[in-house]
Scaffold this active site. Structure first.
Site, PDB file in Angstrom:
ATOM      1  N   HIS A   1       0.740  -1.102  -0.050  1.00  0.00           N
ATOM      2  CA  HIS A   1       0.144  -0.001   0.070  1.00  0.00           C
ATOM      3  C   HIS A   1       0.916   1.307  -0.055  1.00  0.00           C
ATOM      4  O   HIS A   1       1.153   1.714   1.311  1.00  0.00           O
ATOM      5  CB  HIS A   1      -1.005   0.148   1.454  1.00  0.00           C
TER       6      HIS A   1
ATOM      7  N   GLU B   1     -11.734   3.043   5.774  1.00  0.00           N
ATOM      8  CA  GLU B   1     -10.784   4.014   6.358  1.00  0.00           C
ATOM      9  C   GLU B   1     -11.311   5.058   6.907  1.00  0.00           C
ATOM     10  O   GLU B   1     -11.094   5.721   8.043  1.00  0.00           O
ATOM     11  CB  GLU B   1      -9.591   4.434   5.500  1.00  0.00           C
TER      12      GLU B   1
HETATM   13  N1  HPA Z   1      -6.436   7.228   0.972  1.00  0.00           N
HETATM   14  C1  HPA Z   1      -7.211   7.989   0.272  1.00  0.00           C
HETATM   15  N2  HPA Z   1      -6.773   8.315  -1.052  1.00  0.00           N
HETATM   16  C2  HPA Z   1      -5.403   8.383  -1.123  1.00  0.00           C
HETATM   17  C3  HPA Z   1      -4.490   7.644  -0.150  1.00  0.00           C
HETATM   18  C4  HPA Z   1      -5.043   7.051   0.958  1.00  0.00           C
HETATM   19  O1  HPA Z   1      -4.441   6.306   1.754  1.00  0.00           O
HETATM   20  N3  HPA Z   1      -3.191   7.780  -0.628  1.00  0.00           N
HETATM   21  C5  HPA Z   1      -3.387   8.757  -1.665  1.00  0.00           C
HETATM   22  N4  HPA Z   1      -4.665   8.951  -2.208  1.00  0.00           N
HETATM   23 ZN    ZN Z   2      -3.432   4.818   0.422  1.00  0.00          ZN
END
Ligand code: HPA
Ligand code: ZN
Length: 341
Positions: A16, A198
């Site tokens: 990631h 998230e």
């Molecule tokens: N979340 C959402 N969008 C993103 C992220 C992330 O971790 N990293 C880069 N774009």
């Molecule tokens: Zn990300």
């Protein structure tokens, strides 16, 4: 060697990490100068400061806008892998990039992907670090733009491009909007993952699994709010790609000892540690291990699981996976013996 040095030096795989979020501040400034792109300040490092996902995404777009020529993409891909190796003993990465952040500015998709692949091949040759690419749907795009992007990815596909993912702000744009793009990618033979849960409830994980067909989940921190989804993830052996620092900053878990990653590990989920957007959050893959494992007081056994979980959760072919796993386990065990000595 102290424990922090050990954590930095253990061999790592990362699943990631966003290419556009790995651009060094100095390179960002140089490329902006090269292409005469005005920046709000000459102190570019100070641009890498935010406390919401929206503020972060704005600068992420600005960094992306300085990548124009094939050699720009080659350079940042190479430097990004060089940093991973130097700062965290990175062996292999499956790296996201956002095609539409580039194509919507008029940069041809071929320029983006051919440049990235050139940088990846150079890093493999010169440094021995491996990398594959995952094209990310940008959630704030329309479903039609996302589907057209997938068609473009499938139409010009070097071996390095192995998957489709999805990022951007999660709360306003739920995953089911992009069912058609994911179905097309699956039919075309791409592996599937998505940022989920998230900044939204666990039902987004269920949608990613059942509607999009995802095989991994990027982040996933709110899963602990729904025991049935936790149980399903345990039964399926689902892998989660977690990112301590980035989410500590933009999602409000500044104290890593209380970050939900600790609860996910305690629940027995397959957690991997990753840097997300390392330069843009003033971190690196080595530091993620140091900070999280120190905050949660994890000993070498848990660290070994983090290292090997990432190999097991990767999309390498079985042969490459078992070779890398063997090599990393041996390197880890030698370092562990050195730590104990
Ligand atoms: N979340 C959402 N969008 C993103 C992220 C992330 O971790 N990293 C880069 N774009
Ligand atoms: Zn990300």
């Amino acid at each position: 060697m102290d424990y922090a040095q050990f954590l930095r030096r253990v061999p790592k795989v990362e699943l990631h990490c966003h290419l556009e979020g790995t651009v060094r501040a100095a390179t960002f400034a140089e490329l902006a100068g090269k292409h005469r792109i005005p920046l709000p300040t000459s102190e570019v490092d100070s641009l890498y400061d935010y406390d919401t996902i929206e503020a972060f995404l704005e600068i992420f777009g600005l960094v992306a806008s300085t990548l124009i020529d094939e050699e720009d993409f080659e350079r940042v891909a190479f430097e990004s892998l060089e940093d991973g190796q130097r700062l965290g003993n990175l062996k292999y990465r499956e790296m996201f990039f956002n095609p539409t952040l580039h194509t919507r500015r008029g940069v041809p998709y071929r320029t983006v992907v051919d440049g990235l692949v050139a940088g990846i091949r150079r890093a493999d040759r010169e440094l021995g670090v491996g990398c594959r690419l995952i094209a990310d749907v940008y959630r704030q795009d329309s479903p039609e733009v996302a589907l057209a992007m997938v068609e473009e990815v499938l139409a010009h596909r070097p071996d390095e491009v192995i998957g489709l993912g999805m990022d951007g702000a999660e709360a306003p744009d739920p995953p089911e909007r992009f069912a058609a793009a994911f179905a097309r990618a699956k039919a075309g033979g791409l592996r599937l993952t998505s940022h989920a849960c998230e900044d939204a409830p666990p039902k987004n994980i269920v949608t990613c699994l059942d509607v999009l067909g995802c095989e991994r989940i990027d982040h996933g921190y709110h899963i602990l709010a729904d025991q049935a989804v936790v149980q399903r993830a345990l039964d399926a052996g689902l892998y989660f790609t977690c990112c301590p620092t980035a989410t500590a900053r933009v999602y409000g878990w500044p104290d890593l000892s209380r970050h939900p990653i600790g609860g996910m590990v305690a629940a027995g989920l397959n957690v991997t540690l990753n840097s997300d957007d390392p330069t843009m959050f003033h971190t690196d893959i080595g530091r993620e291990f140091v900070d999280l494992c120190t905050a949660l007081e994890y000993g070498p056994e848990q660290v070994r699981s983090f290292c090997l979980n990432s190999v097991d959760g990767s999309w390498l072919d079985e042969g490459d996976k078992s070779r890398l796993r063997r090599e990393m386990a041996a390197e880890f065990d030698a370092l562990h013996a050195e730590l104990g000595a």
